[in-house]
Design a protein around this motif. Structure first.
Motif, PDB file in Angstrom:
ATOM      1  N   GLU A 181       0.689 -27.526   7.547  1.00  0.00           N
ATOM      2  CA  GLU A 181       1.582 -26.486   8.255  1.00  0.00           C
ATOM      3  C   GLU A 181       0.739 -25.464   8.562  1.00  0.00           C
ATOM      4  OE1 GLU A 181       4.569 -27.401   9.096  1.00  0.00           O
ATOM      5  OE2 GLU A 181       4.743 -29.011   7.561  1.00  0.00           O
ATOM      6  N   ILE A 182       1.464 -24.696   9.579  1.00  0.00           N
ATOM      7  CA  ILE A 182       1.099 -23.700   9.919  1.00  0.00           C
ATOM      8  C   ILE A 182       0.642 -22.473   8.840  1.00  0.00           C
ATOM      9  CG2 ILE A 182       0.875 -21.576  11.514  1.00  0.00           C
ATOM     10  CD1 ILE A 182       2.888 -22.721  13.534  1.00  0.00           C
ATOM     11  N   HIS A 183       1.449 -21.988   7.859  1.00  0.00           N
ATOM     12  CA  HIS A 183       1.175 -21.122   6.864  1.00  0.00           C
ATOM     13  C   HIS A 183       0.094 -21.773   6.174  1.00  0.00           C
ATOM     14  CE1 HIS A 183       4.136 -23.753   4.754  1.00  0.00           C
ATOM     15  NE2 HIS A 183       3.206 -23.567   3.756  1.00  0.00           N
ATOM     16  N   GLU A 184      -0.508 -23.066   5.847  1.00  0.00           N
ATOM     17  CA  GLU A 184      -1.918 -23.735   5.058  1.00  0.00           C
ATOM     18  C   GLU A 184      -3.020 -23.580   5.401  1.00  0.00           C
ATOM     19  OE1 GLU A 184       1.163 -27.136   2.733  1.00  0.00           O
ATOM     20  OE2 GLU A 184       0.135 -27.476   4.768  1.00  0.00           O
ATOM     21  N   GLU A 185      -2.848 -23.705   6.827  1.00  0.00           N
ATOM     22  CA  GLU A 185      -4.456 -23.259   7.730  1.00  0.00           C
ATOM     23  C   GLU A 185      -6.047 -22.593   7.204  1.00  0.00           C
ATOM     24  OE1 GLU A 185      -5.951 -25.244  10.980  1.00  0.00           O
ATOM     25  OE2 GLU A 185      -4.518 -26.398  10.022  1.00  0.00           O
ATOM     26  N   PHE A 186      -4.974 -21.645   6.500  1.00  0.00           N
ATOM     27  CA  PHE A 186      -6.181 -20.381   5.955  1.00  0.00           C
ATOM     28  C   PHE A 186      -6.739 -20.877   4.960  1.00  0.00           C
ATOM     29  CE2 PHE A 186      -7.211 -16.855   3.296  1.00  0.00           C
ATOM     30  CZ  PHE A 186      -8.290 -16.522   4.048  1.00  0.00           C
ATOM     31  N   PHE A 187      -5.722 -22.119   4.345  1.00  0.00           N
ATOM     32  CA  PHE A 187      -6.705 -22.558   2.949  1.00  0.00           C
ATOM     33  C   PHE A 187      -7.562 -23.280   3.032  1.00  0.00           C
ATOM     34  CE2 PHE A 187      -1.894 -21.424   1.269  1.00  0.00           C
ATOM     35  CZ  PHE A 187      -2.587 -19.888   0.580  1.00  0.00           C
ATOM     36  N   ILE A 188      -7.546 -23.962   4.233  1.00  0.00           N
ATOM     37  CA  ILE A 188      -8.459 -24.914   4.987  1.00  0.00           C
ATOM     38  C   ILE A 188      -9.282 -24.637   5.643  1.00  0.00           C
ATOM     39  CG2 ILE A 188      -9.124 -27.442   6.177  1.00  0.00           C
ATOM     40  CD1 ILE A 188      -6.396 -27.257   3.567  1.00  0.00           C
ATOM     41  N   GLN A 189      -9.128 -23.232   6.638  1.00  0.00           N
ATOM     42  CA  GLN A 189     -10.552 -23.503   7.611  1.00  0.00           C
ATOM     43  C   GLN A 189     -10.930 -22.728   7.265  1.00  0.00           C
ATOM     44  OE1 GLN A 189      -7.523 -20.968  10.359  1.00  0.00           O
ATOM     45  NE2 GLN A 189      -7.016 -22.388  12.155  1.00  0.00           N
ATOM     46  N   ARG A 190     -10.784 -21.937   5.871  1.00  0.00           N
ATOM     47  CA  ARG A 190     -12.307 -21.059   4.915  1.00  0.00           C
ATOM     48  C   ARG A 190     -12.957 -21.503   4.260  1.00  0.00           C
ATOM     49  NH1 ARG A 190      -8.832 -17.224   0.925  1.00  0.00           N
ATOM     50  NH2 ARG A 190      -8.272 -19.106  -0.811  1.00  0.00           N
ATOM     51  N   LEU A 191     -12.950 -23.235   3.956  1.00  0.00           N
ATOM     52  CA  LEU A 191     -13.709 -23.904   3.465  1.00  0.00           C
ATOM     53  C   LEU A 191     -14.693 -24.864   4.246  1.00  0.00           C
ATOM     54  CD1 LEU A 191     -11.479 -26.656   1.471  1.00  0.00           C
ATOM     55  CD2 LEU A 191     -12.775 -24.410   0.611  1.00  0.00           C
ATOM     56  N   HIS A 192     -14.655 -24.523   5.896  1.00  0.00           N
ATOM     57  CA  HIS A 192     -15.928 -24.870   6.980  1.00  0.00           C
ATOM     58  C   HIS A 192     -15.711 -26.451   6.458  1.00  0.00           C
ATOM     59  CE1 HIS A 192     -15.844 -21.068   8.118  1.00  0.00           C
ATOM     60  NE2 HIS A 192     -16.271 -19.841   6.753  1.00  0.00           N
ATOM     61  N   LEU A 193     -14.970 -26.877   6.590  1.00  0.00           N
ATOM     62  CA  LEU A 193     -15.625 -28.686   6.244  1.00  0.00           C
ATOM     63  C   LEU A 193     -16.277 -28.990   6.995  1.00  0.00           C
ATOM     64  CD1 LEU A 193     -12.004 -29.573   4.358  1.00  0.00           C
ATOM     65  CD2 LEU A 193     -14.140 -28.865   3.357  1.00  0.00           C
ATOM     66  N   LEU A 194     -17.289 -29.774   6.629  1.00  0.00           N
ATOM     67  CA  LEU A 194     -18.018 -30.699   8.295  1.00  0.00           C
ATOM     68  C   LEU A 194     -17.137 -31.830   8.743  1.00  0.00           C
ATOM     69  CD1 LEU A 194     -21.443 -31.170   5.957  1.00  0.00           C
ATOM     70  CD2 LEU A 194     -20.568 -28.432   7.471  1.00  0.00           C
ATOM     71  N   THR A 195     -16.099 -32.458   8.107  1.00  0.00           N
ATOM     72  CA  THR A 195     -15.745 -33.526   8.957  1.00  0.00           C
ATOM     73  C   THR A 195     -14.393 -33.116   9.156  1.00  0.00           C
ATOM     74  OG1 THR A 195     -14.508 -33.947   6.749  1.00  0.00           O
ATOM     75  CG2 THR A 195     -16.226 -35.362   6.867  1.00  0.00           C
ATOM     76  N   ARG A 196     -14.579 -32.004   9.794  1.00  0.00           N
ATOM     77  CA  ARG A 196     -12.897 -31.576  10.501  1.00  0.00           C
ATOM     78  C   ARG A 196     -13.757 -30.899  11.679  1.00  0.00           C
ATOM     79  NH1 ARG A 196      -8.655 -26.897   9.926  1.00  0.00           N
ATOM     80  NH2 ARG A 196      -7.259 -27.505   9.936  1.00  0.00           N
ATOM     81  N   LYS A 197     -15.199 -30.458  11.990  1.00  0.00           N
ATOM     82  CA  LYS A 197     -15.347 -30.583  13.068  1.00  0.00           C
ATOM     83  C   LYS A 197     -15.400 -31.673  14.616  1.00  0.00           C
ATOM     84  CE  LYS A 197     -18.893 -27.812  11.032  1.00  0.00           C
ATOM     85  NZ  LYS A 197     -18.351 -25.803  11.355  1.00  0.00           N
ATOM     86  N   SER A 198     -15.245 -31.669  15.558  1.00  0.00           N
ATOM     87  CA  SER A 198     -15.444 -32.542  16.346  1.00  0.00           C
ATOM     88  C   SER A 198     -16.227 -32.835  16.721  1.00  0.00           C
ATOM     89  CB  SER A 198     -14.889 -31.399  17.862  1.00  0.00           C
ATOM     90  OG  SER A 198     -13.286 -31.274  17.700  1.00  0.00           O
ATOM     91  N   MET A 199     -16.298 -34.180  17.460  1.00  0.00           N
ATOM     92  CA  MET A 199     -17.900 -34.913  16.788  1.00  0.00           C
ATOM     93  C   MET A 199     -18.002 -36.065  18.551  1.00  0.00           C
ATOM     94  SD  MET A 199     -19.647 -36.955  14.127  1.00  0.00           S
ATOM     95  CE  MET A 199     -19.922 -35.785  13.338  1.00  0.00           C
TER      96      MET A 199
END
Length: 357
Positions: A181-199
Motif C-alpha cells: 500500500e502507499i503508506h507502506e512504501e517508506f518501509f520498503i524503500q529504505r531497505l534499498h533491496l536489490l531485487t526491487r530494481k528494474s533490470m
C-alpha cells in the motif's frame, strides 16, 4: 541517474562499458579483471536534438546524459562475500537500474568461470545472489526492530510488513513483485533491496545475435520486452571508428545505428525517464526528468529558483514545431500554451519558465 552493468566474470561487461563510454578500461580473459567500478557519463541519442538545432541554429547544443557503472563480476556465494561479493553488492545497491550482461557467445580463447556457456544458469546464479542478499537485509531489519516493536505502533506495522516480505522472498520471488500500500512504501524503500530494481537483460552474442540460439533461450524465459541482444565485440569495433568510417561500416552490416544507441534508450525507458527541451539561438539542451513530473519539478532540474518561484511555463511540442516549422507558426495556429504548476510535463515538450524569487 546511475545504471549498473553487472554479470558473471568474462560476460563482456567491461567491453560493453568501454564501447558505451569510449573509456579505456581493463577487459582481460580472467575473472575479477574489474575490481573497483568504472564510471562513465554517456549522451542519450535523440534525433529531435538535431532537428531543433537545424531550426534554432544555436551557439551550443547539450544532450541529456546518463551515468553507467561497470561493476565487478559476481560469482556464486557473493552474498556471503565470495569473490568480490561485498563490494559487488554495495555497488549494485547504489544503482537505480541494472543492465545484466549475459554471455551468449562461444570462444575457446575466453574462459567461462563455470566452464561452459549456459545463459539461463548464469542468470539464475546472479538473481539468486541478489535474492539471498535481500533476504539477509530484511532479516537483519526484523531482528533489529522485533523487540522495540512491542512498544512502538509504527515499528509493529513495519514488522508485520517485513515478515510478509521475508516469506515472499523465501518463496523465490523478487521484491519488485511484492505488493504494498502507499503508506507502506517508506518501509520498503529504505531497505534499498536489490531485487526491487528494474533490470534489462543484454545478451552479448556474436554478430549473428538475432538468430543466436542462446539469445532465443533468454528471450523465451525473460520476455521479449526485457531482452536486448548485441555483439559487444562488434560494438567495441564501431566505437573505435571515426564518424565516416562508422557510417560506412554500419551500412555494410545493414544497420541503421549502433546497437548501443538502442541500449541507451532502453535504459532511459527502464529508469522511467523522459526528455524535455529548452531551445533558443543561444542553446538547445535536453533535460531529463522522471515521467509524471510537474512543470515546477522540471524547472527545478534547471535551477532551484525555477521551482521555488514558479509562475507558469510556456510550452509546445517538438512534433508540432517540426510539423509547422517555426515558433511564430505555432503561436498563430494555437499550439503555443501557458501551463500552471499542476501541468504534467510530457516527453518532447519545449519549455520556457517564468518565475519570481
Amino acid at each position: 541517474m546511475r545504471c549498473g552493468i553487472l554479470g558473471l566474470p568474462n560476460a563482456g561487461k567491461s567491453t560493453l562499458f568501454q564501447a558505451l563510454t569510449m573509456q579505456k578500461v581493463p577487459a582481460e580473459n580472467y575473472p575479477f579483471c574489474t575490481i573497483e567500478p568504472n564510471v562513465g557519463v554517456v549522451q542519450v541519442p535523440d534525433k529531435r536534438m538535431d532537428q531543433l538545432s537545424s531550426i534554432f541554429k544555436p551557439e551550443k547544443v547539450v544532450y541529456p546524459v546518463m551515468e553507467f557503472v561497470d561493476i565487478a563480476g559476481l560469482v556464486k556465494g557473493a552474498h556471503k562475500g565470495e569473490g568480490l561479493g561485498h563490494k559487488f553488492l554495495s555497488h549494485v545497491r547504489e544503482s537505480k537500474a541494472l543492465i545484466h550482461v549475459v554471455r551468449c557467445f562461444e570462444d575457446k580463447d575466453i574462459g567461462h568461470v563455470y566452464q561452459d556457456v549456459n545463459p539461463l544458469r548464469d542468470i539464475e546464479i546472479i538473481e539468486s545472489e541478489l535474492l539471498l542478499a535481500d533476504l539477509a537485509t530484511v532479516q537483519n531489519r526484523i531482528d533489529k526492530i522485533k523487540k522495540p516493536s512491542m512498544e512502538n505502533k509504527e515499528m509493529k506495522k513495519e514488522l508485520l510488513l517485513l515478515e510478509k516480505l521475508l516469506d515472499f522472498l523465501n518463496q523465490g520471488h523478487p521484491a519488485v513483485q511484492f505488493q504494498t500500500e502507499i503508506h507502506e512504501e517508506f518501509f520498503i524503500q529504505r531497505l534499498h533491496l536489490l531485487t526491487r530494481k528494474s533490470m534489462l537483460y543484454v545478451c552479448n552474442a556474436d554478430e549473428n545475435h538475432v538468430k543466436n540460439p542462446y539469445v532465443q533461450q533468454v528471450r523465451e524465459k525473460m520476455g521479449e520486452n526485457r531482452v536486448l541482444s548485441l555483439s559487444g565485440k562488434l560494438e567495441a569495433e564501431l566505437a573505435e571508428l571515426d564518424e565516416p568510417d562508422r557510417l560506412q561500416y554500419l551500412e555494410s552490416l545493414q544497420m541503421e545505428e549502433p546497437a548501443l544507441n538502442r541500449l541507451i534508450r532502453s535504459t532511459y525507458a527502464l529508469l522511467d525517464l523522459i526528455t524535455f527541451f529548452t531551445a533558443s539561438s543561444k542553446e538547445v539542451r535536453g533535460w531529463t526528468v522522471k515521467k509524471g513530473s510537474t512543470a515546477p519539478q522540471a524547472g527545478g532540474v534547471i535551477h532551484s529558483d525555477f521551482e521555488k518561484g514558479f509562475i507558469r511555463a510556456e510550452t509546445y511540442s517538438v512534433e508540432d514545431l517540426f510539423r509547422l516549422g517555426s515558433s511564430s507558426a505555432l503561436k498563430s495556429k494555437g499550439f503555443y500554451r501557458l501551463e500552471g504548476k499542476n501541468y504534467c510535463v510530457q516527453d518532447g515538450d519545449v519549455l520556457h519558465f517564468r518565475f519570481n524569487v
